[in-house]
Design a protein around this motif. Sequence first.
Motif, PDB file in Angstrom:
ATOM      1  N   GLU A  64       0.953  -1.201  -0.049  1.00 24.29           N
ATOM      2  CA  GLU A  64       0.063  -0.121  -0.059  1.00 24.29           C
ATOM      3  C   GLU A  64       0.941   1.072   0.170  1.00 24.29           C
ATOM      4  O   GLU A  64       0.468   2.151  -0.651  1.00 24.29           O
ATOM      5  CB  GLU A  64      -0.807   0.035   1.206  1.00 24.29           C
ATOM      6  N   ALA A  65       2.102   1.290   0.725  1.00 24.36           N
ATOM      7  CA  ALA A  65       2.980   2.477   0.787  1.00 24.36           C
ATOM      8  C   ALA A  65       3.426   2.498  -0.700  1.00 24.36           C
ATOM      9  O   ALA A  65       3.888   3.663  -1.157  1.00 24.36           O
ATOM     10  CB  ALA A  65       3.951   1.984   1.766  1.00 24.36           C
ATOM     11  N   ALA A  66       3.775   1.449  -1.264  1.00 23.60           N
ATOM     12  CA  ALA A  66       4.225   1.521  -2.698  1.00 23.60           C
ATOM     13  C   ALA A  66       3.495   2.226  -3.627  1.00 23.60           C
ATOM     14  O   ALA A  66       3.761   2.752  -4.376  1.00 23.60           O
ATOM     15  CB  ALA A  66       4.724   0.126  -2.827  1.00 23.60           C
ATOM     16  N   ALA A  67       2.162   1.664  -3.303  1.00 23.64           N
ATOM     17  CA  ALA A  67       0.948   2.225  -4.374  1.00 23.64           C
ATOM     18  C   ALA A  67       0.930   3.842  -4.059  1.00 23.64           C
ATOM     19  O   ALA A  67       0.678   4.495  -5.158  1.00 23.64           O
ATOM     20  CB  ALA A  67      -0.102   1.539  -4.120  1.00 23.64           C
ATOM     21  N   ALA A  68       0.817   3.998  -2.869  1.00 24.01           N
ATOM     22  CA  ALA A  68       0.719   5.577  -2.601  1.00 24.01           C
ATOM     23  C   ALA A  68       2.050   6.509  -3.039  1.00 24.01           C
ATOM     24  O   ALA A  68       1.679   7.490  -3.818  1.00 24.01           O
ATOM     25  CB  ALA A  68       0.784   5.762  -0.999  1.00 24.01           C
ATOM     26  N   ALA A  69       3.090   5.941  -3.079  1.00 23.76           N
ATOM     27  CA  ALA A  69       4.425   6.483  -3.632  1.00 23.76           C
ATOM     28  C   ALA A  69       4.420   6.634  -5.208  1.00 23.76           C
ATOM     29  O   ALA A  69       4.793   7.576  -5.734  1.00 23.76           O
ATOM     30  CB  ALA A  69       5.687   5.703  -2.993  1.00 23.76           C
ATOM     31  N   ALA A  70       4.016   5.486  -5.728  1.00 25.44           N
ATOM     32  CA  ALA A  70       3.673   5.318  -7.364  1.00 25.44           C
ATOM     33  C   ALA A  70       2.671   6.503  -7.671  1.00 25.44           C
ATOM     34  O   ALA A  70       3.032   7.215  -8.633  1.00 25.44           O
ATOM     35  CB  ALA A  70       3.388   4.089  -7.424  1.00 25.44           C
ATOM     36  N   ALA A  71       1.644   6.657  -6.968  1.00 21.08           N
ATOM     37  CA  ALA A  71       0.638   7.438  -7.314  1.00 21.08           C
ATOM     38  C   ALA A  71       0.985   9.036  -7.238  1.00 21.08           C
ATOM     39  O   ALA A  71       0.738   9.845  -7.968  1.00 21.08           O
ATOM     40  CB  ALA A  71      -0.759   7.326  -6.512  1.00 21.08           C
ATOM     41  N   LEU A  72       1.913   9.277  -6.275  1.00 18.97           N
ATOM     42  CA  LEU A  72       2.573  10.580  -5.985  1.00 18.97           C
ATOM     43  C   LEU A  72       3.334  10.871  -7.136  1.00 18.97           C
ATOM     44  O   LEU A  72       3.625  12.238  -7.748  1.00 18.97           O
ATOM     45  CB  LEU A  72       3.162  10.760  -4.757  1.00 18.97           C
ATOM     46  N   ASN A  73       3.858  10.047  -7.950  1.00 20.25           N
ATOM     47  CA  ASN A  73       4.470  10.297  -9.036  1.00 20.25           C
ATOM     48  C   ASN A  73       3.940   9.814 -10.550  1.00 20.25           C
ATOM     49  O   ASN A  73       4.667   9.903 -11.482  1.00 20.25           O
ATOM     50  CB  ASN A  73       5.932   9.571  -8.990  1.00 20.25           C
ATOM     51  N   GLY A  74       2.624   9.734 -10.496  1.00 20.69           N
ATOM     52  CA  GLY A  74       1.959   9.541 -11.539  1.00 20.69           C
ATOM     53  C   GLY A  74       1.962   8.226 -12.337  1.00 20.69           C
ATOM     54  O   GLY A  74       1.500   8.073 -13.499  1.00 20.69           O
ATOM     55  N   ALA A  75       2.319   7.276 -11.413  1.00 19.08           N
ATOM     56  CA  ALA A  75       2.190   5.810 -11.829  1.00 19.08           C
ATOM     57  C   ALA A  75       1.326   4.906 -11.059  1.00 19.08           C
ATOM     58  O   ALA A  75       0.959   5.420  -9.907  1.00 19.08           O
ATOM     59  CB  ALA A  75       3.661   5.373 -12.045  1.00 19.08           C
ATOM     60  N   THR A  76       1.238   3.655 -11.515  1.00 21.23           N
ATOM     61  CA  THR A  76       0.451   2.692 -10.741  1.00 21.23           C
ATOM     62  C   THR A  76       1.165   1.462 -10.700  1.00 21.23           C
ATOM     63  O   THR A  76       2.182   1.262 -11.601  1.00 21.23           O
ATOM     64  CB  THR A  76      -0.994   2.244 -11.519  1.00 21.23           C
ATOM     65  N   VAL A  77       1.054   0.717  -9.641  1.00 20.74           N
ATOM     66  CA  VAL A  77       1.725  -0.468  -9.391  1.00 20.74           C
ATOM     67  C   VAL A  77       1.068  -1.560 -10.182  1.00 20.74           C
ATOM     68  O   VAL A  77      -0.031  -1.938  -9.817  1.00 20.74           O
ATOM     69  CB  VAL A  77       1.750  -0.601  -7.437  1.00 20.74           C
ATOM     70  N   ALA A  78       2.065  -2.212 -10.942  1.00 22.26           N
ATOM     71  CA  ALA A  78       1.618  -3.356 -11.545  1.00 22.26           C
ATOM     72  C   ALA A  78       1.801  -4.748 -10.746  1.00 22.26           C
ATOM     73  O   ALA A  78       1.070  -5.420 -10.926  1.00 22.26           O
ATOM     74  CB  ALA A  78       2.150  -3.472 -12.767  1.00 22.26           C
ATOM     75  N   ALA A  79       2.832  -4.699 -10.079  1.00 22.47           N
ATOM     76  CA  ALA A  79       3.283  -5.829  -9.138  1.00 22.47           C
ATOM     77  C   ALA A  79       4.121  -5.548  -8.025  1.00 22.47           C
ATOM     78  O   ALA A  79       4.781  -4.538  -8.274  1.00 22.47           O
ATOM     79  CB  ALA A  79       4.124  -6.913 -10.072  1.00 22.47           C
ATOM     80  N   CYS A  80       3.902  -6.047  -6.840  1.00 22.28           N
ATOM     81  CA  CYS A  80       4.509  -5.840  -5.772  1.00 22.28           C
ATOM     82  C   CYS A  80       4.790  -7.001  -5.045  1.00 22.28           C
ATOM     83  O   CYS A  80       3.905  -7.713  -4.654  1.00 22.28           O
ATOM     84  CB  CYS A  80       4.008  -4.849  -4.917  1.00 22.28           C
ATOM     85  N   ARG A  81       6.101  -7.347  -4.776  1.00 23.10           N
ATOM     86  CA  ARG A  81       6.492  -8.525  -3.773  1.00 23.10           C
ATOM     87  C   ARG A  81       7.407  -8.138  -2.742  1.00 23.10           C
ATOM     88  O   ARG A  81       8.357  -7.243  -3.044  1.00 23.10           O
ATOM     89  CB  ARG A  81       7.141  -9.510  -4.735  1.00 23.10           C
ATOM     90  N   VAL A  82       7.224  -8.494  -1.595  1.00 21.95           N
ATOM     91  CA  VAL A  82       8.165  -8.431  -0.347  1.00 21.95           C
ATOM     92  C   VAL A  82       8.500  -9.700   0.044  1.00 21.95           C
ATOM     93  O   VAL A  82       7.941 -10.411   0.499  1.00 21.95           O
ATOM     94  CB  VAL A  82       7.335  -7.610   0.770  1.00 21.95           C
ATOM     95  N   ASP A  83       9.812  -9.759   0.236  1.00 16.25           N
ATOM     96  CA  ASP A  83      10.477 -11.322   0.481  1.00 16.25           C
ATOM     97  C   ASP A  83      11.359 -10.426   1.973  1.00 16.25           C
ATOM     98  O   ASP A  83      12.706  -9.810   1.423  1.00 16.25           O
ATOM     99  CB  ASP A  83      11.170 -11.740  -0.702  1.00 16.25           C
ATOM    100  N   ASP A  84      11.115 -11.113   2.911  1.00 13.23           N
ATOM    101  CA  ASP A  84      11.945 -10.704   4.158  1.00 13.23           C
ATOM    102  C   ASP A  84      11.876  -9.100   4.256  1.00 13.23           C
ATOM    103  O   ASP A  84      10.542  -8.322   4.335  1.00 13.23           O
ATOM    104  CB  ASP A  84      12.991 -11.154   4.217  1.00 13.23           C
ATOM    105  N   LEU A  85      12.985  -8.351   3.875  1.00 15.68           N
ATOM    106  CA  LEU A  85      12.999  -7.075   3.927  1.00 15.68           C
ATOM    107  C   LEU A  85      13.230  -6.459   2.611  1.00 15.68           C
ATOM    108  O   LEU A  85      13.634  -5.151   2.419  1.00 15.68           O
ATOM    109  CB  LEU A  85      14.094  -6.382   5.116  1.00 15.68           C
ATOM    110  N   ILE A  86      13.300  -7.127   1.568  1.00 20.48           N
ATOM    111  CA  ILE A  86      13.520  -6.911   0.225  1.00 20.48           C
ATOM    112  C   ILE A  86      12.180  -6.393  -0.479  1.00 20.48           C
ATOM    113  O   ILE A  86      11.525  -7.641  -0.677  1.00 20.48           O
ATOM    114  CB  ILE A  86      14.449  -7.635  -0.646  1.00 20.48           C
ATOM    115  N   ALA A  87      11.968  -5.410  -1.168  1.00 21.08           N
ATOM    116  CA  ALA A  87      10.782  -5.315  -1.790  1.00 21.08           C
ATOM    117  C   ALA A  87      11.182  -4.909  -3.460  1.00 21.08           C
ATOM    118  O   ALA A  87      12.016  -4.241  -3.633  1.00 21.08           O
ATOM    119  CB  ALA A  87      10.339  -3.856  -1.400  1.00 21.08           C
ATOM    120  N   THR A  88      10.454  -5.669  -4.059  1.00 25.48           N
ATOM    121  CA  THR A  88      10.431  -5.505  -5.592  1.00 25.48           C
ATOM    122  C   THR A  88       9.174  -4.926  -5.833  1.00 25.48           C
ATOM    123  O   THR A  88       7.939  -5.628  -5.854  1.00 25.48           O
ATOM    124  CB  THR A  88      10.889  -6.901  -6.155  1.00 25.48           C
ATOM    125  N   VAL A  89       9.377  -3.951  -6.759  1.00 28.85           N
ATOM    126  CA  VAL A  89       7.996  -3.319  -7.226  1.00 28.85           C
ATOM    127  C   VAL A  89       8.066  -2.842  -8.682  1.00 28.85           C
ATOM    128  O   VAL A  89       9.165  -2.436  -9.105  1.00 28.85           O
ATOM    129  CB  VAL A  89       7.802  -1.923  -6.499  1.00 28.85           C
TER     130      VAL A  89
END
Length: 147
Positions: free
Chosen positions: A70-95
């Motif tokens: 959700e934080a990734a989606a909010a940050a992407a929206a602030l930059n005019g983009a939408t999140v297509a995929a989001c994956r969090v493994d332990d502390l590593i986030a791939t968006v």
Amino acid sequence: MRARRRPVNDLGSGSVLAVAILGACLLLTAVLVPALAMLALGQGVQGAADAAALAAADTASGAVPGIPCEAAAAAAALNGATVAACRVDDLIATVAVERRVAGFRLGAEARAGPPRANPERANRERAFKGPRVETNASCDSCELRLL
């Protein structure tokens, strides 16, 4: 008797050539300017992906409260983009984010998290202490000396 040749009249041929060159330049400009604009927009989409991945990683680490994707989606929206995929493994986030511009889909992917453990680099950083600076506080005009 030989037939006389008429002189070739090439008046105006330079004008035709100039119009053709001008038309080619205009066509080239009309193609290149939008392509270069897309490159700039692509860099903006990559920035949005980087920001979204950092926001998700900060949330996953507990530095910021909330849900990582959700934080990734909010940050992407602030930059005019939408999140297509989001994956969090332990502390590593791939968006992966995307943005649609003039019918084209521009996408980018970013990964964020803590640095990987590299024992060789850690040993080098411990061995290098960096320059030390000494000041003489008892003088009126103090100067710095590298030791």
